[in-house]
Scaffold this motif. Structure first.
Motif, PDB file in Angstrom:
ATOM      1  N   LYS A 162       0.810  -1.317   0.137  1.00 35.18           N
ATOM      2  CA  LYS A 162       0.035   0.053   0.030  1.00 35.18           C
ATOM      3  C   LYS A 162       1.076   1.327  -0.007  1.00 35.18           C
ATOM      4  N   GLY A 163       2.061   1.102   0.692  1.00 34.20           N
ATOM      5  CA  GLY A 163       2.748   2.532   0.906  1.00 34.20           C
ATOM      6  C   GLY A 163       3.494   2.565  -0.507  1.00 34.20           C
ATOM      7  N   LEU A 164       4.022   1.531  -1.156  1.00 35.43           N
ATOM      8  CA  LEU A 164       4.616   1.805  -2.298  1.00 35.43           C
ATOM      9  C   LEU A 164       3.587   2.293  -3.388  1.00 35.43           C
ATOM     10  N   GLU A 165       2.336   1.893  -3.312  1.00 38.88           N
ATOM     11  CA  GLU A 165       1.430   2.376  -4.479  1.00 38.88           C
ATOM     12  C   GLU A 165       1.407   3.932  -3.980  1.00 38.88           C
ATOM     13  N   ILE A 166       1.094   4.523  -2.925  1.00 37.87           N
ATOM     14  CA  ILE A 166       1.136   5.875  -2.378  1.00 37.87           C
ATOM     15  C   ILE A 166       2.306   6.569  -2.793  1.00 37.87           C
ATOM     16  N   ARG A 167       3.313   6.020  -2.551  1.00 36.07           N
ATOM     17  CA  ARG A 167       4.682   6.656  -2.633  1.00 36.07           C
ATOM     18  C   ARG A 167       4.963   7.006  -4.172  1.00 36.07           C
ATOM     19  N   ARG A 168       4.536   5.893  -5.003  1.00 36.76           N
ATOM     20  CA  ARG A 168       4.462   6.082  -6.428  1.00 36.76           C
ATOM     21  C   ARG A 168       3.633   7.152  -7.084  1.00 36.76           C
ATOM     22  N   SER A 169       2.393   7.120  -6.455  1.00 28.74           N
ATOM     23  CA  SER A 169       1.301   8.061  -6.929  1.00 28.74           C
ATOM     24  C   SER A 169       1.936   9.555  -6.627  1.00 28.74           C
ATOM     25  N   VAL A 170       2.533   9.674  -5.489  1.00 24.99           N
ATOM     26  CA  VAL A 170       2.973  11.165  -4.927  1.00 24.99           C
ATOM     27  C   VAL A 170       4.244  11.605  -5.438  1.00 24.99           C
ATOM     28  N   LEU A 171       5.333  10.882  -5.589  1.00 26.30           N
ATOM     29  CA  LEU A 171       6.491  11.044  -5.884  1.00 26.30           C
ATOM     30  C   LEU A 171       6.869  10.694  -7.268  1.00 26.30           C
ATOM     31  N   GLY A 172       6.045   9.794  -8.028  1.00 29.24           N
ATOM     32  CA  GLY A 172       6.406   9.370  -9.191  1.00 29.24           C
ATOM     33  C   GLY A 172       7.008   7.971  -9.173  1.00 29.24           C
ATOM     34  N   ALA A 173       6.419   7.287 -10.136  1.00 22.72           N
ATOM     35  CA  ALA A 173       6.859   5.866  -9.979  1.00 22.72           C
ATOM     36  C   ALA A 173       8.177   5.644 -10.404  1.00 22.72           C
ATOM     37  N   GLU A 174       8.783   6.405 -11.306  1.00 22.14           N
ATOM     38  CA  GLU A 174      10.376   6.229 -11.719  1.00 22.14           C
ATOM     39  C   GLU A 174      11.270   6.610 -10.673  1.00 22.14           C
ATOM     40  N   TYR A 175      11.126   7.639  -9.909  1.00 21.94           N
ATOM     41  CA  TYR A 175      11.811   7.990  -8.669  1.00 21.94           C
ATOM     42  C   TYR A 175      11.811   6.776  -7.830  1.00 21.94           C
ATOM     43  N   VAL A 176      10.725   6.353  -7.340  1.00 25.70           N
ATOM     44  CA  VAL A 176      10.269   5.531  -6.336  1.00 25.70           C
ATOM     45  C   VAL A 176      11.048   3.978  -6.749  1.00 25.70           C
ATOM     46  N   ASP A 177      10.784   3.701  -7.969  1.00 29.50           N
ATOM     47  CA  ASP A 177      11.305   2.354  -8.504  1.00 29.50           C
ATOM     48  C   ASP A 177      12.919   2.617  -8.407  1.00 29.50           C
ATOM     49  N   GLN A 178      13.448   3.647  -8.833  1.00 29.33           N
ATOM     50  CA  GLN A 178      14.850   3.682  -8.810  1.00 29.33           C
ATOM     51  C   GLN A 178      15.297   3.751  -7.494  1.00 29.33           C
ATOM     52  N   SER A 179      14.627   4.367  -6.683  1.00 29.74           N
ATOM     53  CA  SER A 179      15.067   4.242  -5.170  1.00 29.74           C
ATOM     54  C   SER A 179      15.246   3.025  -4.647  1.00 29.74           C
ATOM     55  N   ILE A 180      14.353   2.072  -4.913  1.00 30.31           N
ATOM     56  CA  ILE A 180      14.108   0.742  -4.369  1.00 30.31           C
ATOM     57  C   ILE A 180      15.008  -0.096  -5.082  1.00 30.31           C
ATOM     58  N   GLN A 181      15.134  -0.006  -6.244  1.00 37.28           N
ATOM     59  CA  GLN A 181      16.320  -0.944  -7.250  1.00 37.28           C
ATOM     60  C   GLN A 181      17.795  -0.527  -6.692  1.00 37.28           C
ATOM     61  N   ASN A 182      17.912   0.778  -6.397  1.00 40.15           N
ATOM     62  CA  ASN A 182      19.217   1.016  -6.302  1.00 40.15           C
ATOM     63  C   ASN A 182      19.637   0.674  -4.767  1.00 40.15           C
ATOM     64  N   ALA A 183      18.597   0.444  -3.792  1.00 35.91           N
ATOM     65  CA  ALA A 183      18.850   0.165  -2.271  1.00 35.91           C
ATOM     66  C   ALA A 183      20.041  -0.741  -2.349  1.00 35.91           C
ATOM     67  N   THR A 184      21.024  -0.789  -1.281  1.00 37.55           N
ATOM     68  CA  THR A 184      22.070  -1.576  -0.923  1.00 37.55           C
ATOM     69  C   THR A 184      21.675  -2.190   0.384  1.00 37.55           C
ATOM     70  N   ASP A 185      22.505  -3.415   0.691  1.00 31.27           N
ATOM     71  CA  ASP A 185      22.279  -3.976   1.992  1.00 31.27           C
ATOM     72  C   ASP A 185      22.062  -3.036   3.387  1.00 31.27           C
ATOM     73  N   PHE A 186      22.939  -1.964   2.865  1.00 24.72           N
ATOM     74  CA  PHE A 186      23.133  -0.865   4.110  1.00 24.72           C
ATOM     75  C   PHE A 186      21.764  -0.089   4.016  1.00 24.72           C
ATOM     76  N   ASN A 187      21.303   0.469   2.938  1.00 23.38           N
ATOM     77  CA  ASN A 187      20.082   1.367   3.082  1.00 23.38           C
ATOM     78  C   ASN A 187      18.866   0.760   2.764  1.00 23.38           C
ATOM     79  N   ARG A 188      18.789  -0.474   2.284  1.00 26.13           N
ATOM     80  CA  ARG A 188      17.610  -1.006   2.191  1.00 26.13           C
ATOM     81  C   ARG A 188      16.623  -1.119   3.135  1.00 26.13           C
ATOM     82  N   PRO A 189      16.986  -1.326   4.466  1.00 29.54           N
ATOM     83  CA  PRO A 189      16.328  -1.270   5.569  1.00 29.54           C
ATOM     84  C   PRO A 189      15.482   0.037   5.711  1.00 29.54           C
TER      85      PRO A 189
END
Length: 126
Positions: free
Chosen positions: A8-35
């Protein structure tokens, strides 16, 4: 992690901030910042932004004012774009920053105006 709140959070985050930005943030997450990405998505977006108590437009106004007070220009730029996605006009955003100038300080509001102008200039080019 609560998978339902995360989705649900992913859906809302994408709708507000833009899917491209959010998906990039999630995909670029590392073991350090993924949590942190998971925490923000689940709790910030899936728990708080998903509540029915305030409309997204009001939440955006509050975020702009709080980010001005905290002097967080990177997050402010992100949320200016989100505020526009949530229905705020440039005039609405201007009023938020003028209000923040009185309660948070003129220098903080000047920086917010400057950051917002950069976002508006980018959006005009899109």
């Amino acid at each position: 992690m609560n998978k339902e709140k995360f989705e649900k959070g992913l859906e809302i985050r994408r709708s507000v901030l833009g899917a491209e930005y959010v998906d990039q943030s999630i995909q670029n997450a590392t073991d350090f910042n993924r949590p942190m990405q998971e925490l923000v998505t689940e709790y910030c977006w899936g728990e708080i932004w998903a509540r029915e108590g305030l409309p997204k437009k009001t939440r955006s106004m509050l975020n702009l004012a709080m980010l001005t007070a905290l002097n967080r220009p990177h997050e402010l730029k992100l949320h200016v774009r989100g505020a526009v996605n949530n229905g705020l006009s440039k005039d609405d955003i201007q009023e938020v920053f003028l209000q923040a100038a009185i309660y948070c300080g003129v220098p903080a509001a000047i920086d917010s105006f400057r950051s917002a102008k950069e976002v508006f200039d980018e959006m005009d080019k899109e």
